[in-house]
Design a protein around this motif. Structure first.
Motif, PDB file in Angstrom:
ATOM      1  N   PRO A   5       0.813  -1.228   0.000  1.00 57.23           N
ATOM      2  CA  PRO A   5       0.000   0.000   0.000  1.00 57.23           C
ATOM      3  C   PRO A   5       0.846   1.277   0.000  1.00 57.23           C
ATOM      4  CG  PRO A   5      -0.905  -1.559   1.559  1.00 57.23           C
ATOM      5  CD  PRO A   5       0.402  -2.116   1.098  1.00 57.23           C
ATOM      6  N   THR A  57      -6.405   4.893  -0.247  1.00 59.03           N
ATOM      7  CA  THR A  57      -5.544   3.731  -0.023  1.00 59.03           C
ATOM      8  C   THR A  57      -4.795   3.840   1.302  1.00 59.03           C
ATOM      9  OG1 THR A  57      -5.245   3.503  -2.411  1.00 59.03           O
ATOM     10  CG2 THR A  57      -3.674   2.352  -1.013  1.00 59.03           C
ATOM     11  N   SER A  60      -7.312   3.793   4.383  1.00 57.64           N
ATOM     12  CA  SER A  60      -8.012   2.513   4.502  1.00 57.64           C
ATOM     13  C   SER A  60      -7.090   1.420   5.032  1.00 57.64           C
ATOM     14  CB  SER A  60      -8.595   2.094   3.149  1.00 57.64           C
ATOM     15  OG  SER A  60      -9.616   2.980   2.763  1.00 57.64           O
ATOM     16  N   THR A  61      -5.827   1.468   4.668  1.00 58.40           N
ATOM     17  CA  THR A  61      -4.903   0.445   5.175  1.00 58.40           C
ATOM     18  C   THR A  61      -4.433   0.761   6.588  1.00 58.40           C
ATOM     19  OG1 THR A  61      -3.026   1.564   4.129  1.00 58.40           O
ATOM     20  CG2 THR A  61      -4.092  -0.203   2.893  1.00 58.40           C
ATOM     21  N   ARG A  62      -4.470   2.011   6.997  1.00 58.23           N
ATOM     22  CA  ARG A  62      -4.027   2.392   8.337  1.00 58.23           C
ATOM     23  C   ARG A  62      -5.169   2.407   9.340  1.00 58.23           C
ATOM     24  NH1 ARG A  62       0.180   1.574   6.199  1.00 58.23           N
ATOM     25  NH2 ARG A  62       1.800   3.055   5.756  1.00 58.23           N
TER      26      ARG A  62
END
Length: 116
Positions: A5, A57, A60-62
């Motif tokens: 990511p 991105t 959402s990944t964190r």
């Protein structure tokens, strides 16, 4: 080693920077105001979309799942950017007509010649 990511976010941000650089070059190279407005208008919208995808991105990944509140920003930018460009171009066209510069007639007053 950066995660996937992080690499995607970096590539999207880099692409946005390249789009902004191309728009700046178009702003410098194009010959008159009406053509110069075209390059940054399109590039600002594309650059904003790339940054939005990078933000979605990243957050959402964190975070704790898919973060879609960022879409509100891009929706507003996608509406206001082109509208602002059209208003600026219309104002410049109006000022040039008042100054007496030779310009094409307004669209509503053009006469068409019948084809034979």
């Amino acid at each position: 080693m950066p995660s996937v990511p992080d690499i995607i976010v970096a590539l999207l941000m880099l692409a946005s920077g390249v789009v902004a650089l191309v728009a700046a070059l178009g702003l410098l190279r194009l010959p008159h105001f009406f053509m110069r407005m075209h390059a940054p208008a399109i590039a600002s919208t594309l650059g904003a979309w790339l940054i939005t995808f990078a933000s979605i991105t990243h957050f959402s990944t964190r975070g704790s799942g898919l973060q879609l509140h960022i879409w509100l920003i891009i929706i507003l930018l996608s509406i206001t950017g082109p509208v602002t460009t059209v208003v600026l171009v219309r104002a410049a066209l109006f000022r040039r007509r008042l100054a007496g510069d030779p310009l094409p007639p307004p669209l509503g007053t053009q006469t068409t010649t019948p084809r034979k």
